[in-house]
Design a protein around this motif. Sequence first.
Motif, short mmCIF file in Angstrom:
data_model
loop_
_atom_site.label_atom_id
_atom_site.label_comp_id
_atom_site.label_asym_id
_atom_site.label_seq_id
_atom_site.Cartn_x
_atom_site.Cartn_y
_atom_site.Cartn_z
N VAL A 128 14.09 9.23 -8.79
CA VAL A 128 13.74 10.46 -8.08
C VAL A 128 12.24 10.63 -8.03
O VAL A 128 11.67 11.03 -6.99
N LEU A 129 11.53 10.32 -9.12
CA LEU A 129 10.07 10.40 -9.12
C LEU A 129 9.48 9.43 -8.10
O LEU A 129 8.52 9.78 -7.39
N LEU A 130 10.04 8.24 -8.02
CA LEU A 130 9.55 7.26 -7.04
C LEU A 130 9.78 7.76 -5.62
O LEU A 130 8.89 7.62 -4.75
N TYR A 131 10.93 8.36 -5.36
CA TYR A 131 11.20 8.91 -4.03
C TYR A 131 10.24 10.05 -3.70
O TYR A 131 9.77 10.17 -2.56
N GLN A 132 9.95 10.90 -4.67
CA GLN A 132 9.01 11.99 -4.44
C GLN A 132 7.62 11.46 -4.12
O GLN A 132 6.91 12.00 -3.25
N GLN A 133 7.22 10.40 -4.80
CA GLN A 133 5.89 9.82 -4.53
C GLN A 133 5.84 9.17 -3.16
O GLN A 133 4.83 9.26 -2.46
N LEU A 134 6.94 8.50 -2.76
CA LEU A 134 6.97 7.92 -1.42
C LEU A 134 6.95 9.02 -0.35
O LEU A 134 6.31 8.87 0.69
N GLY A 135 7.67 10.12 -0.61
CA GLY A 135 7.71 11.20 0.36
C GLY A 135 6.39 11.91 0.54
O GLY A 135 6.11 12.44 1.62
N SER A 136 5.55 11.92 -0.51
CA SER A 136 4.23 12.55 -0.41
C SER A 136 3.13 11.53 -0.09
O SER A 136 1.95 11.85 -0.24
N TYR A 137 3.53 10.32 0.29
CA TYR A 137 2.61 9.26 0.72
C TYR A 137 1.63 8.85 -0.39
O TYR A 137 0.53 8.41 -0.11
N ARG A 138 2.06 8.95 -1.64
CA ARG A 138 1.28 8.42 -2.76
C ARG A 138 1.78 6.99 -3.02
O ARG A 138 2.51 6.73 -3.98
N ILE A 139 1.37 6.10 -2.15
CA ILE A 139 1.93 4.75 -2.14
C ILE A 139 1.57 4.00 -3.41
O ILE A 139 2.41 3.29 -3.99
N ASP A 140 0.31 4.12 -3.87
CA ASP A 140 -0.09 3.39 -5.08
C ASP A 140 0.67 3.89 -6.30
O ASP A 140 1.12 3.09 -7.14
#
Length: 568
Positions: free
Chosen positions: A510-522
């Motif tokens: 879920v944390l990874l999905y949230q980061q992808l959704g906010s465009y925090r790719i790194d």
Amino acid sequence: MNNPMRQQRHSRLYSAPFGHPAWQLWPGLTMASALVVLAIAGLGALILEASLPDVAQLWNNRYLRTVVTFTAWQAFLSVALSLLVAIPMARILARQPVFPGRGLLLRVMELSLVLPSIVAVSGLVSVYGRQGWLTVLANDLVGASWNLYGINGIVLAHVFFNAPLAARILLQAIEGVPASQHRVAAQLGLGRRWYWRAVEWPAVKPVLPGLAALVFTLCFTSFAIVMTLGGGPAATTIEVAIYQSLRFEFDAGQAALLAMVQLIICGFLWWLAARQGLTASLLPDRRVASHKSKTGSSIGARLADGFFIVLFVLFLAMPLVAVFIRGLPGMGSAFFPEGSFVAAPALLDATARSLAIALPAGLMSVSAALLILACGSSAPNKAITRLTNVAAYLPLMVPPLVLGTGLFLLFRPSLGNSSQGLVLVTLINAMMALPFVLQMLRGPLASLDAASRQQADQLGILGWYRWRWLHWPRLRKPLALAMAYGTGLSLGDFGVIALFGSPGEPTLPVLLYQQLGSYRIDAAAATGLWLVLLLLSLFGLFNRLGSPLFRGRPFAHSLSTAPEPEHA
């Protein structure tokens, strides 16, 4: 005259794997009955929520009609393309049993079952996305470009996950052909076409119905891939629509209706597969045949096989390498943000939360599998055998999100805090892993030959001692591998936790999905790499725990001269 009757009675009472009388098999019966009752309770809640007139919405509501048709269409395409890749690769790997890295390739193909889908999606975006390596290269060379999001990316991701698994299962089916048939085919000088018709196709044919049903179910119930790569309402599957109905629209009736449709389609498909006979294993077996196929032995044929093997390896390796390359530089900032020497609390909390769900789920799935197998193998009548079979494969017919939807509707008034929801997530994840764990343990549990069992009965080796000295040496490695798979499947789960979890208390997917959704790719790449490393560490740990502490001769070998089968 009483002696034969006494022996018959003794054999009937102590026919269980651990030597228990039949009336002492109540733990397995209780477990199987609990699984069936739990599924019926969840489905009953769905039926009560989705009244009969609501069925007309499937035809009158354009959105629901599009969701159902798109779900079936993308699953059909995914199955067709996965098998089109898997069948030739299985034949090539069977023809080429020796080449550098073959063992590593087979292990990677096996791990595709437990690789977190959200991690692989991030790697696929890095390779095939708008700014991905391969997309930029193709655009520079030939001016071609494509859109990863939508049905293109969904089918590509499904093929990435399911083609290696299907190829590995088909490979073991081909390797299971007796060596005598290979020798006869070589003596007759059969070419590849006739070799396929005479040797390989009869071995592959019994596996295909169950394998196609498995891949179709995995694609039909796909959630994380569609949530990440879906292109909007036109590329939404039933699982995503269920999640949106419960999470955002608060329309439990629509979610229940979609869940019932999904259950009917998946259940009907498995019923068709069961009519064809599900006798073959749908999980990779680590044993490899020693005989070698003689077809394709010319230099040109070997070069062609090598070319396709390289393409297949690149297809599998590029997304994983992309996750490593993009995630490694961000690991430091992910753990120690802004130069701090204190680890990031969000990542540590998500890791602890994921392990708190995954480890109990793996233990529950292994325990339930052992109890069900011990009960089913010594069932005194066919009714108990049917009950254990239904309980064993019920999670394949009732997808996790469907079951989760029913249980959510059933326990909705009492789910007051997040900890209760996490307990439900653990239970559903354990049920999701149960069919795969069962197939891993079924063969090793039945590997004890009848002569050793009879001798153990005569010596009075029953119960705990029978388990300790006869079954434990054979089950040590398979149990560790089953625990690793059960834990890994739960560790990478995104669908059930997205339904019951809290956004403020995410797990690693879920944390990874949230980061992808906010465009925090790194940051997302670092989290994905950390999740993969954690998964590999768990497999390494359980593999180490499954290794014997000493290499002395076990007591079981004194009762049987049969060699111990290698399962890991």
